[in-house]
Design a protein around this motif. Structure first.
Motif, PDB file in Angstrom:
ATOM      1  N   GLN A 106     -33.842  53.393 -27.886  1.00 38.48           N
ATOM      2  CA  GLN A 106     -33.386  52.794 -26.629  1.00 38.48           C
ATOM      3  C   GLN A 106     -32.008  52.159 -26.782  1.00 38.48           C
ATOM      4  O   GLN A 106     -31.134  52.319 -25.925  1.00 38.48           O
ATOM      5  N   GLU A 115     -29.450  54.905 -26.942  1.00 43.29           N
ATOM      6  CA  GLU A 115     -29.239  55.418 -25.589  1.00 43.29           C
ATOM      7  C   GLU A 115     -28.309  54.504 -24.798  1.00 43.29           C
ATOM      8  O   GLU A 115     -27.388  54.945 -24.115  1.00 43.29           O
ATOM      9  N   GLN A 116     -28.582  53.234 -24.891  1.00 45.96           N
ATOM     10  CA  GLN A 116     -27.781  52.302 -24.095  1.00 45.96           C
ATOM     11  C   GLN A 116     -26.355  52.210 -24.624  1.00 45.96           C
ATOM     12  O   GLN A 116     -25.398  52.127 -23.851  1.00 45.96           O
ATOM     13  N   ALA A 148     -24.677  55.131 -23.383  1.00 47.45           N
ATOM     14  CA  ALA A 148     -24.498  55.036 -21.931  1.00 47.45           C
ATOM     15  C   ALA A 148     -23.341  54.108 -21.593  1.00 47.45           C
ATOM     16  O   ALA A 148     -22.535  54.399 -20.701  1.00 47.45           O
ATOM     17  N   LEU A 149     -23.238  53.007 -22.321  1.00 44.33           N
ATOM     18  CA  LEU A 149     -22.155  52.053 -22.053  1.00 44.33           C
ATOM     19  C   LEU A 149     -20.793  52.679 -22.330  1.00 44.33           C
ATOM     20  O   LEU A 149     -19.770  52.243 -21.778  1.00 44.33           O
ATOM     21  N   GLY A 165     -20.833  56.387 -19.561  1.00 45.85           N
ATOM     22  CA  GLY A 165     -20.928  56.099 -18.133  1.00 45.85           C
ATOM     23  C   GLY A 165     -19.581  55.684 -17.564  1.00 45.85           C
ATOM     24  O   GLY A 165     -19.018  56.378 -16.692  1.00 45.85           O
ATOM     25  N   PRO A 166     -19.005  54.593 -18.040  1.00 41.59           N
ATOM     26  CA  PRO A 166     -17.715  54.173 -17.489  1.00 41.59           C
ATOM     27  C   PRO A 166     -16.627  55.229 -17.652  1.00 41.59           C
ATOM     28  O   PRO A 166     -15.772  55.383 -16.772  1.00 41.59           O
ATOM     29  N   ALA A 202     -15.260  46.943 -24.384  1.00 42.61           N
ATOM     30  CA  ALA A 202     -16.184  46.355 -23.408  1.00 42.61           C
ATOM     31  C   ALA A 202     -17.616  46.770 -23.726  1.00 42.61           C
ATOM     32  O   ALA A 202     -18.549  45.947 -23.668  1.00 42.61           O
ATOM     33  N   ALA A 203     -17.799  48.041 -24.086  1.00 41.91           N
ATOM     34  CA  ALA A 203     -19.141  48.502 -24.406  1.00 41.91           C
ATOM     35  C   ALA A 203     -19.687  47.756 -25.617  1.00 41.91           C
ATOM     36  O   ALA A 203     -20.828  47.265 -25.620  1.00 41.91           O
ATOM     37  N   ASP A 213     -18.760  44.936 -26.762  1.00 42.47           N
ATOM     38  CA  ASP A 213     -18.971  43.528 -26.430  1.00 42.47           C
ATOM     39  C   ASP A 213     -20.328  43.337 -25.760  1.00 42.47           C
ATOM     40  O   ASP A 213     -21.141  42.513 -26.199  1.00 42.47           O
ATOM     41  N   THR A 214     -20.564  44.112 -24.752  1.00 43.42           N
ATOM     42  CA  THR A 214     -21.866  44.001 -24.070  1.00 43.42           C
ATOM     43  C   THR A 214     -23.009  44.303 -25.035  1.00 43.42           C
ATOM     44  O   THR A 214     -24.024  43.613 -25.070  1.00 43.42           O
ATOM     45  N   ARG A 235     -23.502  41.370 -27.404  1.00 43.70           N
ATOM     46  CA  ARG A 235     -24.112  40.237 -26.708  1.00 43.70           C
ATOM     47  C   ARG A 235     -25.622  40.466 -26.574  1.00 43.70           C
ATOM     48  O   ARG A 235     -26.419  39.540 -26.665  1.00 43.70           O
ATOM     49  N   ALA A 236     -25.985  41.706 -26.342  1.00 45.10           N
ATOM     50  CA  ALA A 236     -27.401  41.975 -26.106  1.00 45.10           C
ATOM     51  C   ALA A 236     -28.188  42.199 -27.392  1.00 45.10           C
ATOM     52  O   ALA A 236     -29.387  41.907 -27.453  1.00 45.10           O
ATOM     53  N   PHE A 237     -27.503  42.704 -28.412  1.00 45.05           N
ATOM     54  CA  PHE A 237     -28.279  43.128 -29.583  1.00 45.05           C
ATOM     55  C   PHE A 237     -27.913  42.442 -30.894  1.00 45.05           C
ATOM     56  O   PHE A 237     -28.560  42.703 -31.917  1.00 45.05           O
TER      57      PHE A 237
END
Lengths: 203, 203, 203, 203
Positions: free
Chosen positions: B157, B160-161, B164-165, B168-169, B192-193, B195-196, B199-201
């Motif tokens: 997962q 995938e993310q 996608a980050l 996608g953009p 940016a990807a 960074d996000t 932050r999440a992982f």
DNA sequence: CATGAATGAGCATTCATTCAT
DNA sequence: TATGAATGAATGCTCATTCAT
């Protein structure tokens, strides 16, 4: 023929064209097939649209309008509330449902397919779909940030990433739209996306 | 003609086929054009591949192999190190570069375009590209999590993310591959990807 | 390859050619099919026969030889004896059997078919088949006339008519060779022909 | 274009098809050639007849109709009268003239040629030609027998034999239609046939 | 305006024939 | 001599487009 009849025929042709073009692609679609499916004679198609290319563009535009409307309606549901996560998850799931709809898949497929031959399709579709959805979502995210529910963020970038977290995994799992994705899998993707999004962007 | 000559012709035909099919789409591509571009006579194409459809599948498979190899090489660069963010950003940027390469864009486009007519293309390509990259990346992320550099996560997962980050953009900004994206924009999306993602992982 | 092998190949090609040409006709028959059926490579056919046309002529000639031999053997059975009617009926029936044999039918069909394109086939076949049979029969009839078993007659004309009385009705009843004719129908035609013949030519 | 125009085109195509098919055979005949000879574009042929095979069948049927009509007209001339032999000879000669006509020869040739590929041609042609002529002649012979001009006979068998006595020798002498047969030779064959026929069947 | 009919250009595929080995 | 491979020239059929009515 009455004015109403003429309009009906035009609409029938457009509908048939959307159907046939998405089913067969631009090159493989036959104007006779479209005419037959619309219940008119071939020259009538030409009377209304001049040539296959124009018909194609108009059919694409009409489909894009419809898809855009659906997506905007979904984004529009995103209201601030007590439970931000639940609100985001609902919107996320709903967007996935739209994204996986047959006509939506078919339109994206067709668009992708024919961009090489008709690069201007992008302009026809962008103003009608993709960007408008991102913009609308960015607006909502900006308001949520202003309201202190999300940290300070670049709204467009955040919206892009939110959408990417939804559609990226679903493309993989639906095998580019060739497989139906069960609803609970949609929910799982939606929740995972929102989870990551909130970890990164929650206030 | 030597055996080498036969192999050369086969390869030349495959290369020309990839070129022409991606340029024109399956339906619009002419076998004569492919033959001419490969420098052989039309029947030679048929001697080697039997019919247009088979040629198409084989050309797609060959392209998928090439694209997969490139992407795997990039994922392979992801090693743990002092600066995790920098490492991820480098890989992210490199993947975007691959993703935006002309042949990569063209292959995705073609695949999308013809999935309606040839649903089995998915199977030809999946095992060779998309899933394999996700898997490889998931492996790396799992090791980073084990090493304590990332929090506990579902590796597939997360992979995938992450992808996608990135993609996608970039799809949006490249207008589905119709516009060149400047390198600094690639870096911006990559940062940016990451960074996000961090932050999440991050652990 | 041994000389024997070479001869075998030549024979195999001729046999395959006869088979394929009669099955498909000259135009539709493919040299590759003939080569495959003969178990040789296509250029081997060309090495032996030069071109399709020559191969065709030689195959026809070989078939005509075989058919002629069969028919002559039958005419040869016609001996004077106590019971002229029975003797004639036996020969007549036997000729009909030959006439209805698959290879015989196929050869006549092929010959007819390609006479437009290859008028000289007539010369190839005449000297080998049709006329020779008529001549042989005429000889026998002449001897029967001399022996007083038949009235004075023009032997060639009588032979022509005898054969016509046999083959004409049988062509109609076999629907030009598309239907098998049962043996008792062959006997009926043979008897009717001999009856008419004897009424007209008995001494 | 007027309705008349459409019918004209259809007829022109049929005529050209008969011409080309009989000249070249089914396999070798090119639809473009037929179209050119008919003065229409190739797709017009396909609009009218769907495919080459259908066109072939319809052309054959039309030719068979024409040939039948001619032959029936001849048989129809056979009336009782003072001089039966002369009447029969006139009809016999006339039938031979029809039989040797170029279109007649060509149709028989073509029919024979393609019976392997299209066995159902027999059904198309039988009801239109061969059998109908035999039947018509059988009717006349029956009436002559009733009138006491011929002995008791099986009308169909007698008709078959009468026709066989005419066409069999003429096939041989015309070398299966590749040689023109002079008119006095036609008379000779006709007289010989009638002579044999009357010897066998006169009252 | 709607249509039946016609068409020029194109396309996948096949085939007789020829090289190079 | 026998062959695997290659090719130039067709060929049946389709399609976007246009007239004539």
């Amino acid at each position: 023929m009455t004015v109403r009849g003429r309009i009906d025929k035009r609409a029938a042709i457009l509908a048939a064209a959307a159907e046939v073009f998405t089913r067969e692609g631009y090159g493989q679609a036959g104007v006779d097939v479209i005419a037959a499916e619309a219940g008119v004679a071939k020259p009538t198609v030409y009377n209304h649209f001049g040539d296959k290319e124009t018909l194609f563009r108009e059919a694409i535009a009409a489909e894009a309008d419809r898809v855009l409307a659906e997506h905007l309606a979904v984004v529009d549901q995103l209201r601030d509330g007590d439970d931000l996560r639940a609100a985001l998850e609902n919107v996320a799931h709903h967007m996935l449902v739209c994204h996986c709809e047959e006509r939506s898949v078919a339109l994206r497929r067709l668009l992708n397919a024919e961009l090489g031959r008709f690069p201007d399709l992008i302009d026809i579709v962008r103003g009608r779909a993709a960007d408008r959805v991102t913009d609308a979502l960015a607006d909502r995210l900006a308001r949520l940030a202003l309201a202190g529910r999300l940290r300070r963020l670049d709204p467009t970038q955040a919206a892009e990433q939110f959408l990417a977290l939804l559609t990226g995994p679903i493309e993989a799992r639906s095998r580019l739209g060739t497989r139906r994705v069960a609803d609970d899998e949609l929910w799982a993707v939606a929740r995972a996306a929102v989870d990551t999004f909130l970890r990164a962007f929650a206030a």
